[in-house]
Structures are given as C-alpha cells and as structure tokens.
Enzyme design. Sequence first.
Site, PDB file in Angstrom:
ATOM      1  N   SER A 144     -24.419 -12.806 -48.451  1.00 53.17           N
ATOM      2  CA  SER A 144     -24.490 -13.217 -49.846  1.00 53.17           C
ATOM      3  C   SER A 144     -23.161 -13.017 -50.570  1.00 53.17           C
ATOM      4  O   SER A 144     -22.412 -12.071 -50.286  1.00 53.17           O
ATOM      5  CB  SER A 144     -25.571 -12.367 -50.529  1.00 53.17           C
ATOM      6  OG  SER A 144     -25.442 -12.430 -51.923  1.00 53.17           O
ATOM      7  N   GLU A 146     -22.987 -11.779 -53.316  1.00 48.87           N
ATOM      8  CA  GLU A 146     -23.093 -10.450 -53.948  1.00 48.87           C
ATOM      9  C   GLU A 146     -22.194  -9.442 -53.242  1.00 48.87           C
ATOM     10  O   GLU A 146     -21.834  -8.423 -53.820  1.00 48.87           O
ATOM     11  CB  GLU A 146     -24.542  -9.953 -53.871  1.00 48.87           C
ATOM     12  CG  GLU A 146     -25.406 -10.337 -55.039  1.00 48.87           C
ATOM     13  CD  GLU A 146     -25.013  -9.661 -56.354  1.00 48.87           C
ATOM     14  OE1 GLU A 146     -24.926  -8.433 -56.381  1.00 48.87           O
ATOM     15  OE2 GLU A 146     -24.798 -10.370 -57.341  1.00 48.87           O
ATOM     16  N   TYR A 167     -28.310  -3.976 -53.459  1.00 44.82           N
ATOM     17  CA  TYR A 167     -28.536  -5.163 -52.624  1.00 44.82           C
ATOM     18  C   TYR A 167     -27.222  -5.605 -51.968  1.00 44.82           C
ATOM     19  O   TYR A 167     -27.170  -5.853 -50.757  1.00 44.82           O
ATOM     20  CB  TYR A 167     -29.112  -6.279 -53.497  1.00 44.82           C
ATOM     21  CG  TYR A 167     -29.125  -7.645 -52.852  1.00 44.82           C
ATOM     22  CD1 TYR A 167     -30.130  -8.019 -51.975  1.00 44.82           C
ATOM     23  CD2 TYR A 167     -28.122  -8.587 -53.131  1.00 44.82           C
ATOM     24  CE1 TYR A 167     -30.145  -9.286 -51.391  1.00 44.82           C
ATOM     25  CE2 TYR A 167     -28.128  -9.848 -52.558  1.00 44.82           C
ATOM     26  CZ  TYR A 167     -29.139 -10.192 -51.688  1.00 44.82           C
ATOM     27  OH  TYR A 167     -29.145 -11.444 -51.103  1.00 44.82           O
TER      28      TYR A 167
HETATM   29  P1  NAP Z   1     -36.666 -15.082 -51.182  1.00 45.64           P
HETATM   30  O1  NAP Z   1     -37.208 -16.369 -51.748  1.00 45.64           O
HETATM   31  O2  NAP Z   1     -36.762 -13.846 -52.005  1.00 45.64           O
HETATM   32  O3  NAP Z   1     -37.402 -14.839 -49.787  1.00 45.64           O
HETATM   33  C1  NAP Z   1     -37.300 -13.616 -49.131  1.00 45.64           C
HETATM   34  C2  NAP Z   1     -38.165 -13.648 -47.901  1.00 45.64           C
HETATM   35  O4  NAP Z   1     -38.065 -12.369 -47.245  1.00 45.64           O
HETATM   36  C3  NAP Z   1     -39.665 -13.872 -48.181  1.00 45.64           C
HETATM   37  O5  NAP Z   1     -40.198 -14.650 -47.152  1.00 45.64           O
HETATM   38  C4  NAP Z   1     -40.216 -12.458 -48.102  1.00 45.64           C
HETATM   39  O6  NAP Z   1     -41.592 -12.406 -47.766  1.00 45.64           O
HETATM   40  C5  NAP Z   1     -39.383 -11.911 -46.956  1.00 45.64           C
HETATM   41  N1  NAP Z   1     -39.382 -10.446 -46.878  1.00 45.64           N
HETATM   42  C6  NAP Z   1     -39.259  -9.556 -47.886  1.00 45.64           C
HETATM   43  N2  NAP Z   1     -39.360  -8.306 -47.414  1.00 45.64           N
HETATM   44  C7  NAP Z   1     -39.557  -8.390 -46.064  1.00 45.64           C
HETATM   45  C8  NAP Z   1     -39.764  -7.458 -45.034  1.00 45.64           C
HETATM   46  N3  NAP Z   1     -39.814  -6.146 -45.272  1.00 45.64           N
HETATM   47  N4  NAP Z   1     -39.929  -7.919 -43.783  1.00 45.64           N
HETATM   48  C9  NAP Z   1     -39.920  -9.253 -43.521  1.00 45.64           C
HETATM   49  N5  NAP Z   1     -39.746 -10.196 -44.466  1.00 45.64           N
HETATM   50  C10 NAP Z   1     -39.565  -9.770 -45.733  1.00 45.64           C
HETATM   51  O7  NAP Z   1     -35.138 -15.260 -50.785  1.00 45.64           O
HETATM   52  P2  NAP Z   1     -34.308 -16.609 -50.535  1.00 45.64           P
HETATM   53  O8  NAP Z   1     -33.703 -17.033 -51.820  1.00 45.64           O
HETATM   54  O9  NAP Z   1     -35.112 -17.559 -49.729  1.00 45.64           O
HETATM   55  O10 NAP Z   1     -33.088 -16.038 -49.660  1.00 45.64           O
HETATM   56  C11 NAP Z   1     -33.150 -16.012 -48.232  1.00 45.64           C
HETATM   57  C12 NAP Z   1     -32.144 -15.000 -47.701  1.00 45.64           C
HETATM   58  O11 NAP Z   1     -30.843 -15.378 -48.135  1.00 45.64           O
HETATM   59  C13 NAP Z   1     -32.342 -13.580 -48.199  1.00 45.64           C
HETATM   60  O12 NAP Z   1     -31.918 -12.715 -47.196  1.00 45.64           O
HETATM   61  C14 NAP Z   1     -31.404 -13.478 -49.385  1.00 45.64           C
HETATM   62  O13 NAP Z   1     -31.044 -12.135 -49.592  1.00 45.64           O
HETATM   63  C15 NAP Z   1     -30.251 -14.329 -48.897  1.00 45.64           C
HETATM   64  N6  NAP Z   1     -29.453 -14.998 -49.912  1.00 45.64           N
HETATM   65  C16 NAP Z   1     -30.032 -15.755 -50.866  1.00 45.64           C
HETATM   66  C17 NAP Z   1     -29.233 -16.432 -51.778  1.00 45.64           C
HETATM   67  C18 NAP Z   1     -29.835 -17.328 -52.840  1.00 45.64           C
HETATM   68  O14 NAP Z   1     -29.117 -17.671 -53.796  1.00 45.64           O
HETATM   69  N7  NAP Z   1     -31.084 -17.768 -52.697  1.00 45.64           N
HETATM   70  C19 NAP Z   1     -27.835 -16.338 -51.690  1.00 45.64           C
HETATM   71  C20 NAP Z   1     -27.293 -15.555 -50.682  1.00 45.64           C
HETATM   72  C21 NAP Z   1     -28.103 -14.910 -49.787  1.00 45.64           C
HETATM   73  P3  NAP Z   1     -42.753 -12.500 -48.903  1.00 45.64           P
HETATM   74  O15 NAP Z   1     -42.906 -13.965 -49.193  1.00 45.64           O
HETATM   75  O16 NAP Z   1     -43.914 -11.902 -48.218  1.00 45.64           O
HETATM   76  O17 NAP Z   1     -42.264 -11.721 -50.085  1.00 45.64           O
HETATM   77  O1  F7E Z   2     -29.004 -13.666 -61.755  1.00 48.85           O
HETATM   78  C1  F7E Z   2     -27.991 -13.104 -65.201  1.00 48.85           C
HETATM   79  C2  F7E Z   2     -27.882 -11.953 -64.218  1.00 48.85           C
HETATM   80  O2  F7E Z   2     -31.115 -12.920 -60.655  1.00 48.85           O
HETATM   81  C3  F7E Z   2     -27.916 -14.519 -62.001  1.00 48.85           C
HETATM   82  C4  F7E Z   2     -30.118 -13.807 -55.386  1.00 48.85           C
HETATM   83  O3  F7E Z   2     -30.567 -14.950 -54.719  1.00 48.85           O
HETATM   84  O4  F7E Z   2     -27.972 -14.785 -55.808  1.00 48.85           O
HETATM   85  C5  F7E Z   2     -29.094 -14.207 -56.433  1.00 48.85           C
HETATM   86  O5  F7E Z   2     -28.720 -13.054 -57.155  1.00 48.85           O
HETATM   87  C6  F7E Z   2     -27.172 -14.039 -63.244  1.00 48.85           C
HETATM   88  C7  F7E Z   2     -26.864 -12.533 -63.237  1.00 48.85           C
HETATM   89  O6  F7E Z   2     -29.298 -14.109 -59.319  1.00 48.85           O
HETATM   90  C8  F7E Z   2     -31.287 -12.876 -66.678  1.00 48.85           C
HETATM   91  O7  F7E Z   2     -27.462 -10.767 -64.873  1.00 48.85           O
HETATM   92  C9  F7E Z   2     -29.257 -13.141 -67.376  1.00 48.85           C
HETATM   93  O8  F7E Z   2     -25.578 -12.321 -63.707  1.00 48.85           O
HETATM   94  O9  F7E Z   2     -30.654 -15.390 -60.890  1.00 48.85           O
HETATM   95  P1  F7E Z   2     -30.130 -14.030 -60.669  1.00 48.85           P
HETATM   96  P2  F7E Z   2     -28.229 -13.122 -58.677  1.00 48.85           P
HETATM   97  O10 F7E Z   2     -28.315 -11.756 -59.214  1.00 48.85           O
HETATM   98  O11 F7E Z   2     -26.907 -13.806 -58.772  1.00 48.85           O
HETATM   99  C10 F7E Z   2     -27.288 -13.950 -54.861  1.00 48.85           C
HETATM  100  C11 F7E Z   2     -26.172 -14.749 -54.261  1.00 48.85           C
HETATM  101  C12 F7E Z   2     -28.202 -13.352 -53.863  1.00 48.85           C
HETATM  102  O12 F7E Z   2     -27.843 -13.122 -52.716  1.00 48.85           O
HETATM  103  C13 F7E Z   2     -29.504 -12.843 -54.371  1.00 48.85           C
HETATM  104  O13 F7E Z   2     -30.436 -12.686 -53.313  1.00 48.85           O
HETATM  105  O14 F7E Z   2     -28.010 -14.264 -64.383  1.00 48.85           O
HETATM  106  N1  F7E Z   2     -29.222 -13.067 -66.021  1.00 48.85           N
HETATM  107  N2  F7E Z   2     -30.513 -13.017 -67.797  1.00 48.85           N
HETATM  108  C14 F7E Z   2     -30.469 -12.909 -65.556  1.00 48.85           C
HETATM  109  N3  F7E Z   2     -30.938 -12.807 -64.300  1.00 48.85           N
HETATM  110  C15 F7E Z   2     -32.276 -12.673 -64.160  1.00 48.85           C
HETATM  111  N4  F7E Z   2     -32.801 -12.585 -62.897  1.00 48.85           N
HETATM  112  N5  F7E Z   2     -33.128 -12.605 -65.227  1.00 48.85           N
HETATM  113  C16 F7E Z   2     -32.687 -12.696 -66.517  1.00 48.85           C
HETATM  114  O15 F7E Z   2     -33.452 -12.640 -67.464  1.00 48.85           O
END
Ligand code: NAP
Ligand code: F7E
Length: 358
Positions: A144, A146, A167
């Site tokens: 990520s 992050e 995270y």
């Molecule tokens: P998500 O919608 O939150 O999905 C997370 C998945 O992980 C769900 O299927 C969840 O199952 C499963 N999970 C949670 N805890 C687990 C455990 N203990 N054992 C096995 N499975 C578990 O996340 P996503 O947005 O699809 O992201 C997919 C991956 O990419 C994650 O690793 C995330 O950190 C990473 N990532 C996401 C982004 C983004 O912007 N979306 C960017 C960079 C990296 P349940 O449905 O049962 O909760």
């Molecule tokens: O926040 C701001 C918050 O929670 C984006 C995950 O998929 O991307 C995701 O993480 C921004 C942040 O995503 C609210 O402070 C303002 O600056 O949508 P977010 P994230 O934290 O960037 C990365 C790449 C991952 O890997 C993660 O798994 O938006 N923000 N107000 C807020 N964010 C949330 N959630 N809620 C608010 O009310």
Amino acid sequence: MSPASPAPPAGRRALVTGITGQDGSYLAEFLLDRGYEVHGVIRRASTFNTDRIEHLYRDPHEPDARLRLHYGDLTDSSGLRVLLERVQPDEVYNLGAQSHVRVSFDQPEYTADVVALGALRLLEALRDYQARTGREVRFYQAGSSEMFGNAAPPQSEATPFRPRSPYGVAKVYAHLQTVNYREAYGLFAANGILFNHESERRHETFVTRKITRAATRIALGLQTTLYLGNLDARRDWGHAQDYVEAMWLILQHPQPDDFVIATGESRSVREFLDAAFGLLGLDWRGHVVVDPRYFRPAEIDRLEGDASRARAILGWRPRVTFDELVRRMVAHDMELARAERTLRDGGHAVGRRGPARE
Ligand code: NAP
Ligand code: F7E
C-alpha cells in the site's frame, strides 16, 4: 487487457485471501474471465459476508463451477497450510487485511497480526509447500501507498518507506518479508504497492464511498449532514477494476519484482466533494460538518504515485479517470438512494445504521 498483456494461461488455479473484499471480488471476476479456477478464503461470520461475490458463485456440484470458497483466516497458520495442500494453487494473491487506517490506531495489535504476521504465515506455508512438492507457486502481496507515509511525492519504487499508522507499519513488514522470502528462498514473491483505489463496491467507511453515499442520500432528502475529518488530505485515487489487472500482470512477469501502481494524479478530499456533490447540482458546504473524531493521530498529507515503471515493464496504465470514477460511484449510489426513498415513501422501515462511521 492492456496491449502488453500476456496470453491468459488456461486452467490455472488461484488462491485469493480477502476474496470477499472490494479488490477480491474484482480480482475473482478478472481471473474467472481468464479461465482460472478461483479458490477464495472466507472468514466464518454470524452474518453473510459474501455479498460482493454472490453474483460469481455457482453450486459446486455443477461441473463447470470454477469458484470455490474455503473457510480460513490469516491468523490461523495450520488452516493456511491445509488450504495450500488442498488447492495446490499456481498463484496466491494475499489481499486479506484489516485494511482501515483509522481503525488500525484503535486495534494496532490485531492489525499487525493479520497484516504483518498473516503475510509471514502464508510465506512460511508456501516455502514448506514448494520445498516439499517442487511446485512453483507465485505469490502476490497487497502492499500500500500507506507505507510511504509523508515521504515527498511523487512516490515510486525508489522512495523510502516512512509509515505513519499501525496499518502502514504492518504493510511495510509484509512487504519486506516478501522481498526476504524471494531473496532467501527463491520464491516467486512479488509486491504491488497500490495507491488508493475505489469503486461502487468500496466499503462505506472509506472517505470516497462515505461521500457518494451521503451526497446521493442528501439529494433525495434522506439525510442532511455529512460528518467528515481532514478535508485537506490528498490522495491518488483510481478505480479498483484497473488495479486488479495490475496484480495479475505482476504475477505474469517473468521475474518476481515490486511495482508502484497509481494514476499519478492527486486530489484533496475537498476536490472529491466538489466532484460528487457537483454532479448532483449541490454545494457540499451547506452539508458537510468537520468532526475531529474522524481525525487520525498521524495523517499523511499527500500521496501521488509514479507508476512509470509498471507502465514501461508491465504495459499497465489506468483507464478510469478521476471524473469517471466519481461519476460511476455517484450513479451507483443514486440507485441505492432511489430504492431507499421508494421503500420509505411506501411506509416500509429501512434498515440503515445511520451515518456511516470512521
Ligand atoms: P477490504 O475491502 O477491506 O477487504 C479486506 C478483505 O480481507 C475482506 O475480504 C476481509 O474479509 C478480509 N480479511 C480481514 N481480516 C482477515 C483475516 N483475519 N483473515 C483473512 N481475511 C481477512 O480491502 P480492499 O480494499 O479490497 O483491499 C485489498 C487489499 O489491498 C488489502 O490487503 C488492503 O490492505 C490492500 N490495499 C488496498 C488499497 C485500496 O485503496 N483499496 C490500497 C492499497 C492496498 P471480511 O469480508 O470477512 O471482512
Ligand atoms: O481516507 C481523510 C482521511 O479512509 C482517505 C485504504 O484502502 O487507502 C485506504 O486508506 C483520506 C485520509 O483511505 C474522513 O483522513 C477525511 O486522509 O478513505 P480513507 P486511506 O486512509 O487513504 C490506502 C492506500 C490503503 O492501503 C488502505 O487499506 O480521507 N478523511 N474525513 C476521512 N477518511 C475516512 N475514512 N472517513 C472520514 O470521515
């Protein structure tokens, strides 16, 4: 598929952790379309957690059913080992995670267990499996942006990691272990470093979906106020469908390697509000209230990825623009709001939890 996409391998088996999540569901669709047999790891829950993949599921008794689901958890090493034996995958995509950054401050230990040690457990299981069977299994780790924290943008593969959340720290551990297993044991282990990617399937506690759900509900008189945190943060937002293709391309490359995947454009939360409310003819300023409860103990100010390496080597580039992403999410959520409005007008109780959290 992008012009540089290799020919789809027929009859391959993929094991996907996190298949019930946003990315897992798009990746499962992508792999099934390309002829894969897809095995997904799901967690036992007291409520159904398979909504995002219901449309893909077929009764396993049907001879051509190619999606299989298995109970498992990244905190359970023995279960992961049994799954590898049972499935005998060609590719493993480790997408499972406690993926919410704000929640990781409340649950740092659990987040590290699932995200950091979860990856290690899978790598260890793969190392044993490969040593015993001699079969190569390709491993993708969902890294990520992050991990970069506040390192100066644009962030590329050469940018140092400076994570600013439990995270982010856990993802750095998983990333480095993936590199370590590649170098120490010769595993085909690769990292994607993906910047934010969103979609109509994004969970409602992430800011983009929280905004599109609220904006469309406000447009139909179902809600008046949206409580948010930091509006100045900037993120590089793409569409998840484009990003799962990148995951697959990373595993089709002849050598295991690490790639940044991003659009290269950074927008603030304010800009996302402008775009989403603007599509509905609304001014968000009359509806959004900043609630410090949504601030994070440490914030990342600006993420903007440089994916030129993935473009040059994998032929990957995003197709969905920022405006198209917002348009798709608003259109989808408007349908949900309309259905809710119809039910409410018909006197039916609508089971919403109230304003989305986090
Ligand atoms: P998500 O919608 O939150 O999905 C997370 C998945 O992980 C769900 O299927 C969840 O199952 C499963 N999970 C949670 N805890 C687990 C455990 N203990 N054992 C096995 N499975 C578990 O996340 P996503 O947005 O699809 O992201 C997919 C991956 O990419 C994650 O690793 C995330 O950190 C990473 N990532 C996401 C982004 C983004 O912007 N979306 C960017 C960079 C990296 P349940 O449905 O049962 O909760
Ligand atoms: O926040 C701001 C918050 O929670 C984006 C995950 O998929 O991307 C995701 O993480 C921004 C942040 O995503 C609210 O402070 C303002 O600056 O949508 P977010 P994230 O934290 O960037 C990365 C790449 C991952 O890997 C993660 O798994 O938006 N923000 N107000 C807020 N964010 C949330 N959630 N809620 C608010 O009310």
